[in-house]
Enzyme design. Structure first.
Site, PDB file in Angstrom:
ATOM      1  N   ASP A 473       0.838  -1.203   0.000  1.00  0.00           N
ATOM      2  CA  ASP A 473       0.000   0.000   0.000  1.00  0.00           C
ATOM      3  C   ASP A 473       0.875   1.257   0.000  1.00  0.00           C
ATOM      4  OD1 ASP A 473      -2.273   1.550   0.133  1.00  0.00           O
ATOM      5  OD2 ASP A 473      -3.048   0.633   1.969  1.00  0.00           O
ATOM      6  N   ASP A 543     -10.593   2.278  -3.185  1.00  0.00           N
ATOM      7  CA  ASP A 543     -11.178   2.056  -1.863  1.00  0.00           C
ATOM      8  C   ASP A 543     -12.697   2.091  -1.925  1.00  0.00           C
ATOM      9  OD1 ASP A 543      -8.904   1.642  -0.481  1.00  0.00           O
ATOM     10  OD2 ASP A 543      -8.701   3.690   0.264  1.00  0.00           O
TER      11      ASP A 543
END
Ligand code: DGJ
Length: 730
Positions: A473, A543
């Site tokens: 990430d 997301d």
């Protein structure tokens, strides 16, 4: 078969479908001639018709050079449009005048020093390198062109070597520049923001500059490193489309400049804003690779070229062509609030439903109970995981699941042991506020010591437990950008040096852990690009896991990237980003246009939904080869109406899965028919959901009925299977 033919100063690159031509003017400057459908004749007088009658116009050192379509324009000898190469020499002068010195052709696809680059291990490509020199500075510029057998893509890059006696400052080094002869184009970009990445934007070209860029340190959700120029009227199936994509994960620019003679200059490469590179004598600078795709069968045609390129020439490693485990990620279920028992419970339910891998997301290290701390301290939090990472990994494996783990290695929290020990290890500028994003700072990956730390920290965890997957990430943009180790005159190199550092860490880690499946992620899809894909075959799209939003996000993403790269999961309803209540079936139908998984605690489902989920997972498993590696075709755009549709067809056209989603219901609607594509016209296909047999021609000309259940966000799925033993209706 790809081939490169050089005759009388004319360079002709072609494969079975596409040709790309340029020629040298009398004084050795590369002039663009043609790019489009394959031209057969090798001794065609076409280029002479257009250029030689006016050769005198294009002599160096006349302002008429501005009328000449060029391959790699420089500034300072008559062309007043944007240069592909712009420099400042040691004496402050800025002109560059390139003249061809020679060329070579090879069947071996070159690598690019320190950068990701397309590869070809089967001899299915040809590469042309043309060397140019500027007599005054001593700069040598090598332009690389690769043409592939199996996709209509030209890979381009530029190498700049300082063979002169004094340092030269590179101000702008484009990877590719192409001058198209007119301005009748529309510009398509993939633009957006966090949670609404890669929205398709289309506008007609106007005089002057237009395009997209990123100065965020990541390729960005704001603008993907891609643009297409299409003729007006081009749709998914018809018309010419020219794609420009950059294999790079940092700051970039992609622009179209319509000049005063109404030609269009298309360029893609590193963003020159906040960029400068000091090239000392003997040093070489390599620009990232640009991938230029052509299609005369609309946007689907262009996407097909990119999909083939990504599958065969970009993604590497064990998982490049393999099935990806269906995963269950705990992030939306728990965020930071978990312990081992909770994780095992969630994983067990996933296993019972038929999932194959459990991924532990953020919050397992340091004292990270929220996003204010601990990035950089990659030691397991034994309060949450009393048996350590290997204890958890073993328990997950005993259930029969693979085990994956989240990292955010490029970051440091001010509240961390790492930051307290090395406050100068983050990107910063002297005496300026260290701007935080999500309460974190960015590690300075332009430094070798930082890269070494990051690599060792990740490797230590991967060595300590049986970890099958890594979610890598990266959750903030970079600002301000500066490095404590670089001298003042090299500060503007930091952002690119960061990317080179990151790429070297990724190269080492993926080589050292070849069995680990790496998925890239950056606040969702803030770094969804070909550069990251070279190291990690899949990337988390967004997301935003809301099915309705994902239809748009994945539809836009598919312009360049195949479904095997798109991380897509079923999540909880109401969705935590949009609050929307989509039917479970729609969430599954949308997630299966990607790598497929779940992002929830399945205990939230009632008994019926759980049974449905088991059946869904079994169904997707049964069709997983087709879904992941079939040819993806867009049918109806959610950017043009309230219904979206796409299909995935087996390469041998023996089967297909068609999905339609109606995002917004309207009262008193007409009956819609969905015309399919990509099937074998004479083959008879059983449409399982309708229990009917139709020919490919009927499906493509007449279509299938779209009868949605009442309400928004309803989906339909059609499974087509070619009838055995009688695949022709004749
Ligand atoms: C951003 C990612 O996109 C999410 O999936 C999740 O991993 C969070 N970061 C964790 O901080």
């Amino acid at each position: 078969m790809s081939e490169i033919i050089v005759q009388n100063g004319l360079f002709h690159l072609r494969n079975g479908r596409m040709s790309y031509f340029f020629r040298l003017t009398g004084d050795g400057l590369p002039a663009h001639v043609y790019w489009g459908e394959r031209l057969e004749r090798l001794d065609s007088p076409l280029d002479r018709l257009f250029f030689e009658s006016r050769e005198s116009d294009y002599c160096h050192n006349t302002l008429e050079l501005e009328k000449l379509p060029q391959e790699y324009p420089t500034w300072g000898h008559g062309d007043l449009r944007r240069g592909a190469l712009e420099v400042t020499a040691a004496d402050g002068s800025t002109a560059v005048d390139l003249c061809c010195e020679g060329y070579s052709i090879t069947a071996e696809k070159p690598t690019l020093a320190g950068l990701p680059a397309t590869f070809d291990r089967e001899g299915g490509s040809r590469t042309l390198s043309v060397a140019y020199a500027d007599a005054v500075t001593g700069l040598r510029v090598t332009l690389l062109y690769t043409v592939f057998d199996d996709c209509d893509v030209i890979a381009r890059s530029a190498r700049v070597e300082n063979a002169g006696p004094r340092a030269v400052s590179l101000e702008r080094v484009m990877s590719a520049s192409v001058d198209l002869i007119d301005d009748r184009w529309e510009l398509i970009t993939l633009s957006g923001a966090w949670a609404r990445e890669r929205m398709i934007d289309r506008r007609p070209l106007k005089p002057g500059f237009q395009g997209v860029d990123s100065a965020r340190g990541a390729s960005s959700a704001q603008n993907n490193p891609f643009m297409a120029l299409v003729r007006p009227g081009t749709d998914e199936f018809r018309g010419e489309a020219y794609g420009f994509a950059l294999m790079y994960s940092g700051n970039f620019t992609a622009l179209a400049e319509v000049g005063m003679y109404r030609m269009t200059r298309a360029q893609i490469g590193l963003n020159d804003a906040h960029f400068r590179w000091l090239l000392e004598p003997g040093e070489t600078f390599t620009a990232p690779e640009a991938l230029l795709a052509w299609s005369n069968t609309g946007l689907n045609g262009m996407s097909a070229q990119y999909h083939t390129l990504v599958r065969r020439h970009v993604v590497r490693g064990r998982y490049a062509q393999a099935q990806r485990p269906f995963l269950l990620n705990n992030w939306e279920a728990t965020t930071f609030n978990f312990d081992e028992e909770k994780i095992l419970q969630i994983a067990r339910r996933g296993r019972e439903a038929g999932l194959e891998m459990f991924v532990l997301d953020d919050g397992w290290f340091g004292h990270r109970d929220d996003d204010h701390s601990s990035l950089g301290d990659w030691t397991v939090n034994l309060k949450k995981l009393p048996h350590g990472m290997n204890g958890l990994a073993d328990r997950i494996h005993w259930m029969g699941l693979k085990f994956g783990l989240w990292f955010e290695p490029e970051m440091v929290s001010p509240d961390s042991e790492l930051y307290r020990a090395h406050p100068d290890w983050c990107l910063h500028q002297p005496d300026r506020t260290r701007t935080e994003g999500r309460w974190q700072l960015t590690l300075d990956m332009s430094r070798a010591d930082v890269c070494e730390y990051v690599e060792n920290a990740v490797a230590a965890i991967l060595d300590s437990a049986a970890i099958d997957y890594v979610k890598w990430d990266m959750n903030r943009d970079m600002s301000p950008v500066g490095s404590a180790l670089l001298p003042p005159e090299r500060q503007a190199e930091t952002a690119h040096r960061y990317m080179l550092g990151l790429y070297s860490v990724l190269e080492h880690l993926t080589a050292r852990f070849p069995n680990v499946l790496f998925e890239s992620c950056a606040s969702g899809g803030n770094r969804f690009d070909l550069g990251m894909m070279y190291y990690m075959p899949q990337a988390w799209c967004s997301d935003n896991t809301d099915a309705g939003s994902r239809v748009l996000i994945q539809y836009g993403t598919s312009l360049v990237f195949p479904q095997s790269t798109m991380g897509a999961h079923v999540s909880h309803a109401p969705n935590w980003q949009t609050g929307r209540m989509s039917p479970l079936r729609t969430r599954v139908d949308v997630a299966m246009w990607g790598t497929f998984g779940y992002e929830m605690d399945l205990a939230e489902l009632d008994a019926d939904q759980l049974a449905e989920t088991r059946a869904d997972i079994a169904w997707v498993k049964a069709h997983r080869d087709l879904l992941l590696y079939g040819d993806s075709i867009r049918l109806l755009s959610p950017f043009e109406g309230d219904t979206a549709a796409w299909m995935v067809v087996a390469p041998d056209r023996s089967a297909a899965v068609v999905t339609a989603v109606r995002l917004l219901a309207h009262a008193n609607e007409r009956r819609e028919r969905l015309r399919l594509a990509g099937l074998a016209p004479e083959t008879r296909y059983r449409v399982e959901e309708l229990d009917v047999v139709l020919t490919g021609q009927e499906l493509m000309r007449f279509g299938l009925p779209l009868r949605f259940a009442p309400g928004d966000d309803q989906s339909l799925r059609f499974t087509l299977v070619a009838e055995q033993g009688g695949d022709s209706c004749q």
